[in-house]
Design a protein around this motif. Structure first.
Motif, PDB file in Angstrom:
ATOM      1  N   GLU A  22      -2.957 -15.048  -2.526  1.00 56.20           N
ATOM      2  CA  GLU A  22      -2.315 -14.253  -1.470  1.00 56.20           C
ATOM      3  C   GLU A  22      -2.980 -13.346  -0.606  1.00 56.20           C
ATOM      4  N   PHE A  23      -3.721 -12.536  -1.659  1.00 58.99           N
ATOM      5  CA  PHE A  23      -4.298 -11.257  -0.715  1.00 58.99           C
ATOM      6  C   PHE A  23      -5.473 -12.114   0.321  1.00 58.99           C
ATOM      7  N   ALA A  24      -6.099 -13.200  -0.462  1.00 58.23           N
ATOM      8  CA  ALA A  24      -7.203 -13.661   0.560  1.00 58.23           C
ATOM      9  C   ALA A  24      -6.565 -14.176   1.769  1.00 58.23           C
ATOM     10  N   LYS A  25      -5.584 -14.947   1.512  1.00 56.94           N
ATOM     11  CA  LYS A  25      -4.777 -15.660   2.690  1.00 56.94           C
ATOM     12  C   LYS A  25      -4.671 -14.656   3.889  1.00 56.94           C
ATOM     13  N   LEU A  26      -4.117 -13.374   3.490  1.00 58.38           N
ATOM     14  CA  LEU A  26      -3.701 -12.236   4.394  1.00 58.38           C
ATOM     15  C   LEU A  26      -4.901 -11.951   5.097  1.00 58.38           C
ATOM     16  N   ILE A  27      -6.056 -11.755   4.377  1.00 55.09           N
ATOM     17  CA  ILE A  27      -7.382 -11.473   5.055  1.00 55.09           C
ATOM     18  C   ILE A  27      -7.583 -12.393   6.053  1.00 55.09           C
ATOM     19  N   ALA A  94     -19.333  -3.248   4.677  1.00 56.71           N
ATOM     20  CA  ALA A  94     -17.878  -3.261   4.495  1.00 56.71           C
ATOM     21  C   ALA A  94     -17.357  -2.134   5.487  1.00 56.71           C
ATOM     22  N   ASP A  95     -16.266  -2.239   5.968  1.00 53.15           N
ATOM     23  CA  ASP A  95     -15.188  -1.518   6.464  1.00 53.15           C
ATOM     24  C   ASP A  95     -14.408  -0.758   5.582  1.00 53.15           C
ATOM     25  N   ALA A  96     -14.018  -1.565   4.489  1.00 55.13           N
ATOM     26  CA  ALA A  96     -12.972  -1.062   3.384  1.00 55.13           C
ATOM     27  C   ALA A  96     -13.325  -1.810   2.123  1.00 55.13           C
ATOM     28  N   ILE A  97     -12.938  -1.395   1.180  1.00 51.20           N
ATOM     29  CA  ILE A  97     -13.110  -2.034  -0.392  1.00 51.20           C
ATOM     30  C   ILE A  97     -11.835  -2.168  -0.859  1.00 51.20           C
ATOM     31  N   VAL A  98     -11.716  -3.344  -1.444  1.00 50.13           N
ATOM     32  CA  VAL A  98     -10.537  -3.743  -2.459  1.00 50.13           C
ATOM     33  C   VAL A  98     -10.985  -4.023  -3.902  1.00 50.13           C
ATOM     34  N   LEU A 155      -7.162  12.842  -6.130  1.00 48.74           N
ATOM     35  CA  LEU A 155      -7.350  11.421  -6.473  1.00 48.74           C
ATOM     36  C   LEU A 155      -6.892  10.717  -5.103  1.00 48.74           C
ATOM     37  N   SER A 156      -5.712  11.058  -4.445  1.00 49.16           N
ATOM     38  CA  SER A 156      -5.296  10.365  -3.322  1.00 49.16           C
ATOM     39  C   SER A 156      -6.448  10.318  -2.161  1.00 49.16           C
ATOM     40  N   ASP A 157      -7.226  11.029  -2.135  1.00 48.17           N
ATOM     41  CA  ASP A 157      -8.552  11.026  -1.045  1.00 48.17           C
ATOM     42  C   ASP A 157      -9.457  10.170  -1.724  1.00 48.17           C
ATOM     43  N   LEU A 158      -9.598  10.037  -2.894  1.00 49.39           N
ATOM     44  CA  LEU A 158     -10.596   8.960  -3.655  1.00 49.39           C
ATOM     45  C   LEU A 158     -10.281   7.496  -3.526  1.00 49.39           C
ATOM     46  N   VAL A 159      -9.019   7.319  -4.062  1.00 52.21           N
ATOM     47  CA  VAL A 159      -8.655   6.000  -4.302  1.00 52.21           C
ATOM     48  C   VAL A 159      -7.288   5.764  -4.042  1.00 52.21           C
ATOM     49  N   THR A 160      -6.653   4.592  -3.729  1.00 51.98           N
ATOM     50  CA  THR A 160      -5.254   4.653  -3.961  1.00 51.98           C
ATOM     51  C   THR A 160      -4.884   3.122  -4.488  1.00 51.98           C
ATOM     52  N   PHE A 161      -3.644   3.115  -5.017  1.00 48.43           N
ATOM     53  CA  PHE A 161      -3.336   1.693  -5.948  1.00 48.43           C
ATOM     54  C   PHE A 161      -2.210   1.169  -5.247  1.00 48.43           C
ATOM     55  N   ALA A 162      -2.604  -0.064  -5.295  1.00 51.73           N
ATOM     56  CA  ALA A 162      -1.530  -0.996  -4.450  1.00 51.73           C
ATOM     57  C   ALA A 162      -1.045  -2.002  -5.634  1.00 51.73           C
ATOM     58  N   ASP A 163       0.464  -2.397  -5.513  1.00 49.83           N
ATOM     59  CA  ASP A 163       0.901  -3.372  -6.427  1.00 49.83           C
ATOM     60  C   ASP A 163       0.869  -4.754  -6.014  1.00 49.83           C
ATOM     61  N   ASP A 164       0.532  -4.865  -4.790  1.00 53.03           N
ATOM     62  CA  ASP A 164       0.664  -6.284  -4.106  1.00 53.03           C
ATOM     63  C   ASP A 164      -0.156  -6.236  -2.926  1.00 53.03           C
ATOM     64  N   ALA A 165      -0.517  -7.572  -2.478  1.00 49.79           N
ATOM     65  CA  ALA A 165      -1.505  -7.891  -1.413  1.00 49.79           C
ATOM     66  C   ALA A 165      -1.154  -7.305  -0.212  1.00 49.79           C
ATOM     67  N   LEU A 169      -3.240  -3.966   1.915  1.00 51.18           N
ATOM     68  CA  LEU A 169      -3.907  -4.355   3.421  1.00 51.18           C
ATOM     69  C   LEU A 169      -3.010  -3.335   4.413  1.00 51.18           C
ATOM     70  N   GLU A 170      -1.749  -2.949   4.035  1.00 48.22           N
ATOM     71  CA  GLU A 170      -1.206  -1.795   4.730  1.00 48.22           C
ATOM     72  C   GLU A 170      -2.046  -0.543   4.473  1.00 48.22           C
ATOM     73  N   LEU A 171      -2.493  -0.125   2.950  1.00 46.74           N
ATOM     74  CA  LEU A 171      -3.044   0.990   2.832  1.00 46.74           C
ATOM     75  C   LEU A 171      -4.684   0.898   3.551  1.00 46.74           C
ATOM     76  N   LEU A 172      -5.051  -0.036   3.823  1.00 46.62           N
ATOM     77  CA  LEU A 172      -6.350  -0.234   4.602  1.00 46.62           C
ATOM     78  C   LEU A 172      -6.141  -0.055   6.082  1.00 46.62           C
ATOM     79  N   GLY A 173      -4.895  -0.103   6.488  1.00 41.34           N
ATOM     80  CA  GLY A 173      -4.553  -0.221   7.744  1.00 41.34           C
ATOM     81  C   GLY A 173      -5.052  -1.609   8.594  1.00 41.34           C
ATOM     82  N   ALA A 174      -5.025  -2.521   7.714  1.00 44.31           N
ATOM     83  CA  ALA A 174      -5.622  -3.922   8.371  1.00 44.31           C
ATOM     84  C   ALA A 174      -4.321  -4.644   8.516  1.00 44.31           C
TER      85      ALA A 174
END
Length: 174
Positions: A22-27, A94-98, A155-165, A169-174
């Motif tokens: 699901e995540f890959a298809k959104l990318i 990379a521009d962002a990391i997941v 911690l919020s400046d270091l990493v964020t946690f996402a529960d779904d795909a 992507l929203e957290l990446l602004g993508a």
């Protein structure tokens, strides 16, 4: 956007493969490119398949000792001499990391990327996709590190946690 994904090359349960697909298809649907370890097996293959099927571009960064497992039809494939060079090349492209689910290799990649971010060596967003609560223990440990003064930045400046795909992507602004 070039989105670097760290994940397992192992064959995994459908709870993990479906979330990764699901995540890959959104990318791919959003016109982004995947930067990944280049492997054509396990969860890495699932992610590459999903991105490619949805029209996204594949940028593989393999490593010499895994050259025979590299995906043949990637848009681009780079073969690094060793794992350290591979991580550096992946971060550079990379521009962002997941970070998806994975074993010790994925954990190594994630912690190195976080350590570099902590020290200001990059400012790229880092998201852990917490499929089926896989990273709940790590989130708890990192919250304790923050609470007890082991992290020099929030911690919020270091990493964020996402529960779904979608959230990842929203957290990446993508």
């Amino acid at each position: 956007m070039n989105i670097c994904v760290f994940c397992s090359a192992a064959e995994l349960d459908s709870v993990y493969t479906e979330a990764a697909r699901e995540f890959a298809k959104l990318i791919g649907k959003r016109g982004h490119s995947l930067v990944w370890g280049g492997s054509d097996s396990g969860l890495m293959k699932v992610v590459a398949d999903g991105v490619q099927e949805a029209g996204g571009r594949l940028i593989g960064i393999s490593v010499e000792f895994l050259r025979d497992m590299a995906r043949a039809n990637a848009d681009e494939m780079v073969v690094a001499a060793d794992l350290a060079e591979r991580k550096a090349l992946m971060l550079d492209r990379a521009d962002a990391i997941v970070v998806l689910v994975g074993g010790t290799g994925t954990l190594d990649e994630a912690t190195e990327i976080l350590e570099l971010r902590k020290h200001g060596m990059h400012t790229k967003p880092v998201v852990l996709l917490n499929t089926a609560g896989f990273y709940d223990g790590l989130r708890q440990q990192m919250a304790r590190m923050e609470a007890e003064g082991f992290l020099p930045i929030p911690l919020s400046d270091l990493v964020t946690f996402a529960d779904d795909a979608q959230q990842a992507l929203e957290l990446l602004g993508a």
